[in-house]
Write an enzyme that holds these catalytic residues in place. Structure first.
Site, PDB file in Angstrom:
ATOM      1  CB  SER A   1     -52.900 -28.824 -34.870  1.00  0.00           C
ATOM      2  OG  SER A   1     -51.653 -28.313 -34.440  1.00  0.00           O
ATOM      3  N   GLY A   2     -54.277 -28.505 -31.477  1.00  0.00           N
ATOM      4  CA  GLY A   2     -54.272 -29.159 -30.175  1.00  0.00           C
ATOM      5  C   GLY A   2     -55.374 -30.207 -30.110  1.00  0.00           C
TER       6      GLY A   2
ATOM      7  CG  PHE B   1     -52.425 -17.273 -27.543  1.00  0.00           C
ATOM      8  CD1 PHE B   1     -51.401 -16.383 -27.284  1.00  0.00           C
ATOM      9  CD2 PHE B   1     -52.371 -18.528 -26.944  1.00  0.00           C
ATOM     10  CE1 PHE B   1     -50.342 -16.730 -26.460  1.00  0.00           C
ATOM     11  CE2 PHE B   1     -51.309 -18.885 -26.121  1.00  0.00           C
ATOM     12  CZ  PHE B   1     -50.290 -17.982 -25.876  1.00  0.00           C
TER      13      PHE B   1
ATOM     14  CB  ALA C   1     -60.426 -32.947 -27.111  1.00  0.00           C
TER      15      ALA C   1
ATOM     16  CE  LYS D   1     -65.813 -25.380 -18.566  1.00  0.00           C
ATOM     17  NZ  LYS D   1     -64.768 -26.344 -18.958  1.00  0.00           N
TER      18      LYS D   1
ATOM     19  CG  ASP E   1     -68.764 -26.949 -19.872  1.00  0.00           C
ATOM     20  OD1 ASP E   1     -68.016 -27.936 -19.876  1.00  0.00           O
ATOM     21  OD2 ASP E   1     -68.526 -25.921 -20.536  1.00  0.00           O
TER      22      ASP E   1
ATOM     23  NE  ARG F   1     -54.442 -29.506 -21.545  1.00  0.00           N
ATOM     24  CZ  ARG F   1     -53.765 -28.929 -22.526  1.00  0.00           C
ATOM     25  NH1 ARG F   1     -53.544 -27.626 -22.495  1.00  0.00           N
ATOM     26  NH2 ARG F   1     -53.312 -29.640 -23.539  1.00  0.00           N
ATOM     27  CG  ASN F   2     -59.501 -25.734 -15.805  1.00  0.00           C
ATOM     28  OD1 ASN F   2     -58.875 -24.712 -15.578  1.00  0.00           O
ATOM     29  ND2 ASN F   2     -60.060 -25.978 -16.984  1.00  0.00           N
TER      30      ASN F   2
ATOM     31  CE  LYS G   1     -50.286 -31.755 -19.170  1.00  0.00           C
ATOM     32  NZ  LYS G   1     -51.117 -32.877 -18.625  1.00  0.00           N
TER      33      LYS G   1
END
Length: 331
Positions: free
Chosen positions: A8-9, A81, A139, A190, A243, A254-255, A277
């Site tokens: 649920s991220g 995960f 997202a 990427k 991408d 985030r990267n 993160k």
């Protein structure tokens, strides 16, 4: 078709909403009760999208047993995960599933691509196919229903077409493809390039530098991906250059954010000590370094990112070293 989105991220929530918008039978699984309650009662995922109202038809649960009756499971969890979650899904499922992976990277224990890791973790009797749903997408924009195009990549073209049909709508256009190797390796590399792009921004470099980085980064992506069997054409598509462009150019990445902090400080130690993160490119940089070494591949940008992250090299020195390499033809 009943679909369970696990995770649920931000990306899991956005994709679950896509299915809800498409009037599909979907439920979102999360581990945090407060987050699940927020989705069910307030129609928000305030942790990730505080200013966005979600489709009120979208429901969430903390009960993993919802997998038992699913026809399709979307794995929206970090790459580290994927194997463990895929095994849980396999143990719970009561029929063959289409498993949709949206993670980009490698299994940290085996260096396998995501689809390989999922297939090895699951009972073949419980798995119809793995479909990788990847491409240039944030997202934060998909949840706002911004126009986006991505790929459904699978060795099983029929299942890829099923995923294409279920997710496509007026704001999300899905293409299909069968080059699993090239698409997944492009999507992984990427992330390393996005860290590099953030670093140059943090160091104060601007558009000229980023254009050079993206262009030369694409050459490294092609070199790496084709060495492992990817189709060269794949890398000029959505999972390749598409991408690469969005991740190297957006503050939503985030990267990129990680690289920016590292470049601005001109050192990595503070970031690694304080970051909480998931930054997929950090692990990926190490795996790309190892795999490129095995194949004797020239990956100068990836190598400099590796040296910054794992050997403590100053980012400003890396930028200089890249520019002062021996001169040569472009192609």
């Amino acid at each position: 078709m009943k679909t369970v989105v696990i995770g649920s991220g931000s990306w899991g929530t956005a994709l679950a909403q896509v299915l809800a918008d498409n009037h599909q039978d979907v439920i979102l699984y999360g581990v945090e009760p407060a987050q699940v309650n927020d989705i069910n009662n307030n129609h928000k995922n305030s942790q990730f999208f505080p200013n966005t109202d979600l489709n009120p038809e979208l429901k969430a649960t903390t009960d993993m047993n919802v997998v038992k009756n699913a026809d399709m499971v979307v794995l929206a969890v970090p790459s580290a995960f994927i194997s463990d979650v895929a095994k849980q899904v396999s143990d719970l499922a009561d029929k063959k599933l289409i498993v949709v992976n949206v993670a980009k990277g490698f299994d940290p224990k085996t260096n396998e691509r995501m689809s390989e890791a999922i297939r090895h973790a699951m009972d073949p009797a419980k798995l119809s196919s793995v479909v990788s749903l990847i491409g240039p997408s944030h997202a934060e924009e998909v949840v706002e229903r911004q126009l986006t195009s991505i790929d459904a990549i699978s060795q099983n073209e029929k299942d890829a077409q099923m995923v294409q049909s279920l997710f496509s709508n007026p704001y999300l256009r899905i293409y299909t493809g069968t080059d699993e190797v090239g698409s997944e390796l492009g999507a992984a590399v990427k992330n390393v390039m996005a860290i590099a792009s953030g670093i140059i921004s943090g160091l104060g470099y601007k558009d000229n530098t980023r254009a050079a980085l993206i262009t030369r980064g694409l050459q490294e992506m092609i070199r790496f991906g084709t060495a492992f069997g990817g189709d060269p054409k794949t890398f000029i598509g959505l999972t390749g250059v598409g991408d690469l462009i969005v991740t190297c150019s957006s503050l939503n990445s985030r990267n990129f954010q990680a690289g920016y902090e590292i470049g601005k400080a001109n050192e990595v130690e503070h970031f690694l000590k304080n970051n909480k993160k998931t930054v997929e490119g950090i692990r990926t940089a190490k795996i790309v370094h190892e795999l490129a070494k095995e194949k004797n591949l020239d990956m100068p940008i990836c190598e400099e990112v590796y040296q910054i992250l794992y050997e403590g090299k100053e980012p400003s020195m890396c930028a200089s070293d890249l520019m002062l390499r021996d001169l040569k033809r472009e192609f």
